[in-house]
Each structure stands twice: as structure tokens, then as C-alpha cells.
Design an enzyme around this catalytic site. Structure first.
Site, mmCIF file in Angstrom:
data_model
loop_
_atom_site.group_PDB
_atom_site.id
_atom_site.type_symbol
_atom_site.label_atom_id
_atom_site.label_comp_id
_atom_site.label_asym_id
_atom_site.label_seq_id
_atom_site.Cartn_x
_atom_site.Cartn_y
_atom_site.Cartn_z
ATOM 1 N N HIS A 198 0.830 -1.207 0.000
ATOM 2 C CA HIS A 198 0.000 0.000 0.000
ATOM 3 C C HIS A 198 0.865 1.259 0.000
ATOM 4 O O HIS A 198 2.036 1.254 0.392
ATOM 5 C CB HIS A 198 -0.907 0.020 1.239
ATOM 6 C CG HIS A 198 -0.140 0.061 2.531
ATOM 7 N ND1 HIS A 198 0.427 1.215 3.028
ATOM 8 C CD2 HIS A 198 0.169 -0.920 3.413
ATOM 9 C CE1 HIS A 198 1.039 0.949 4.167
ATOM 10 N NE2 HIS A 198 0.908 -0.339 4.427
ATOM 11 N N GLU B 168 -2.169 -7.027 7.295
ATOM 12 C CA GLU B 168 -0.857 -6.841 7.909
ATOM 13 C C GLU B 168 -0.713 -7.743 9.128
ATOM 14 O O GLU B 168 -1.709 -8.239 9.681
ATOM 15 C CB GLU B 168 -0.677 -5.372 8.310
ATOM 16 C CG GLU B 168 0.659 -5.028 8.964
ATOM 17 C CD GLU B 168 1.869 -5.344 8.099
ATOM 18 O OE1 GLU B 168 2.105 -6.550 7.839
ATOM 19 O OE2 GLU B 168 2.596 -4.402 7.731
#
Length: 360
Positions: free
Chosen positions: A99, A204
Site C-alpha cells: 500500500h 498486515e
């Protein structure tokens, strides 16, 4: 505690499912596979995604290979690897995209990593920014748009085969990065539509940091109502609890399970897969597939060629425990390498942040 128990149950299930597939990085195709390539200076947009200019065994099977671009020839090579492989072996190219910069990344840079890890990351934000399930900064948006521009350049000039499947982490920063990266591209004919599957296990690494606490399923659906969300995705985040954190081993087991849902689930004729995720999760995926350590900067993308082989083994049943993460209750006294709590603030293992989701 219910959430910790659920997390352990997930990890135990992942061990059982993931152990039936062995993953191997097929080297020799990308610069990022080479020990001589420095991840800190590598620029995927300057290096054709890292694809090495070379001949392939499959070239001789294509009469007009001389008129094809490197990416067209590479796609032909992957196609032939799959055609010549037995049923229990499959090759895929994983485009692993991190990201763009999030507000949590900016906050860590501002406070310094030691102070961030032991205090500030456990809060929802400060007076100027929120970083619980962090959104993209303006710089992060620019990084995602840079990826969009580069994909279009590769489509136009290299006639690269666009991804056949798209997956994305459920965290806001990853969702928005994927959207900015792939929306609006002038795709080749017969390309797969950009409708990424939102997949819990590509999130994550789950720490006590609030940036690892995802928002609700309803929030994600409202943000991108036409994107499929995988079956079984819970309304609320039942993995993050602000107290325990995944170890690297536990995360690798989770990543292996996620990959198990990517491989052997569609035709071998659809070998290109995009996964928009996070630094820690991409590092975990690279460990699972036997790739060298290669840390991505925010917004960066690397492809890797992976061989997956189903093996006839009894699945393991052991689980990998999560860890308790003590942290300060007041802004810490820090050094370059360590975090020290003020003498009046003994480290605790209870969550510091409350009430963030009341605003959503």
C-alpha cells in the site's frame, strides 16, 4: 479471552491446511530474486518490474518470438511451464504490491520507531491525524497513482498480461491503494475485470498497534460495494485485541493458508495474480515461498514466479502461539535503539485506545 482463543484456533487451522502445499520461488527471472539487487535502491518502474532481459526455453516453441516483448515472452514461458507440469504442480506469478504511505507510516517517522512501537502506535491518533486502520496520506495517494501510470505504460509498451485475479487486504490503506492502482486502466481485450476479493488473511501482521485493527465488513462494503468479500468474513475484527500479537511464525502459517486459497482454485491458464497488501505481510509471503528477504517501500510492487506442489502428507496439527506486547502508558523516554517508559509509568499489556470505531 475470546479473541485470543479465536486467533489461536485460526492459526491451528492454518497449519493443518497449509502443510499440504509446498511453495518454491523460481529464480532467474527477476532482479529481485538476485542477491546482488539492493531492495533499498530498487525502483520497479525503472526496471520493467524487475523482469530480466533473457531468452527462455519456450521461445523456440513460438515462431514469432522475435517480435514479442519481454513480458509477452515471459507469459508464454509461464504458460508452457503450466502446460508441461503434472496436475499436482502449478506455477503462478504473484504481483505483490505494498500500500501507499499511510498516516501510521508518517507518524512512525515523526515520533521515531522506538517511541512509536511502545506507545504512540497503541493510540488511535494525535491532534492532527488518525492512524487506527490508517488511511493514505497525500504522498500515499501519489504512490498508488504512480503504480497506475506504470501499469498503463507496461500495458501499452510491453503488452503485459494484466492480472487474472485480484486480492486485497481488508485494511483501508490497502483497499484504497488497490483502487487507485487499477481503476481506469485501458486494459487489453479479454482481461479480467478489476474486482478484487477482500481477503482477511492478507492483512498486515496483527500486532497491538491500532493501525492493524480493521474496520467492519459493512464499512468495507460501503466503501467499495461492488467488490466481493470472501465467504466467512466477519462483521467485526475478531483477530485484533490490542493485547496479543502474532509472532513471525504465526503470521507465516496464516500467509500459507491464504496462498492455499489462491493456488489450485482456478485454471492453470490464469497464472497472473495481484495481491495488494502490507510490508510485513509481503515479507511473510516471501518467507513462505522461499524467496530472499526483500523489503518493499510504500507503494512498491514486485512480481515473483512461484511453483506450488501438492504433497501427500499428514497435515501438522500444532499451533504457533501469539505473544503479549508490553507498552508504556505515557509518552516514553527514548533512545535510538530502545524505548524506555517514564519511571512513573510501568509497562502494561492492556489496550490504550478506546472508542475509535464509535465515529464510524
Amino acid at each position: 479471552m475470546r479473541l485470543s482463543t479465536l486467533g489461536s484456533a485460526l492459526v491451528g487451522l492454518a497449519v493443518a491446511q497449509a502443510s499440504t502445499i509446498n511453495y518454491t520461488t523460481v529464480t532467474g527471472y527477476f532482479l529481485q530474486d538476485e542477491e546482488s539487487t539492493d531492495p533499498t535502491t530498487f525502483d520497479y518502474t525503472a526496471e520493467n518490474f524487475g523482469l530480466i532481459g533473457r531468452a527462455y526455453p519456450a521461445d523456440k516453441e513460438h515462431k514469432k518470438h522475435g517480435s514479442l516483448t519481454q513480458w509477452e515472452r515471459f507469459y508464454h514461458q509461464v504458460t508452457k511451464l503450466n502446460e508441461h507440469s503434472p496436475k499436482h504442480v502449478e506455477y503462478k506469478v504473484l504481483f505483490l504490491g505494498r500500500h501507499g504511505e499511510g498516516w501510521h507510516n508518517a507518524a512512525e517517522s515523526y515520533y521515531g520507531t522506538p517511541a512509536w512501537n511502545c506507545y504512540w502506535s497503541e493510540l488511535n491518533g494525535n491532534s492532527t491525524a488518525s492512524w487506527a486502520d490508517a488511511d493514505l496520506t497525500p504522498g500515499g495517494i501519489s504512490q498508488a497513482l504512480k503504480a497506475n501510470e506504470f501499469w498503463q505504460k507496461e500495458i501499452n509498451e510491453q503488452r503485459i498480461h494484466a492480472p487474472d485475479h485480484y486480492y486485497v487486504s481488508p485494511m483501508t490503506r490497502a483497499l484504497k491503494t488497490a483502487n487507485l492502482t487499477f481503476t481506469g486502466l485501458d486494459m487489453p481485450k479479454h482481461s479480467a475485470a478489476f474486482k478484487p476479493t477482500v481477503k482477511e488473511l492478507f492483512r498486515e501482521g496483527i500486532s497491538v498497534h491500532t493501525c492493524d485493527h480493521r474496520r467492519s465488513r459493512s464499512y468495507i462494503h460501503d466503501l467499495f460495494p461492488h467488490w466481493p468479500i470472501e465467504h466467512g468474513f466477519t462483521e467485526e475484527d475478531e483477530l485484533w485485541n490490542g493485547v496479543t500479537a502474532e509472532s513471525s511464525g504465526a503470521q507465516d502459517v496464516r500467509s500459507a493458508q491464504a496462498l492455499g486459497d489462491v493456488f489450485f482454485t482456478s485454471s492453470k491458464k490464469k497464472p497472473f495474480v495481484s495481491i495488494t497488501s502490507h510490508s510485513g505481510e509481503i515479507s511473510s509471503i516471501l518467507r513462505v515461498i522461499g524467496h530472499r528477504t526483500f523489503k518493499l517501500s510504500t507503494g512498491a510492487v514486485i512480481p515473483v514466479l512461484v511453483k506450488a506442489e501438492k504433497v501427500d502428507e499428514e497435515p501438522a496439527t500444532s499451533s504457533v502461539p501469539w505473544e503479549v506486547s508490553p507498552h508504556c502508558t505515557e509518552p516514553p523516554v527514548t533512545s535510538v535503539t530502545a524505548c524506555v517508559c517514564p519511571s512513573s509509568a510501568v509497562p502494561v499489556t492492556t489496550p490504550l485506545a478506546t472508542g475509535f470505531w464509535d465515529d464510524f
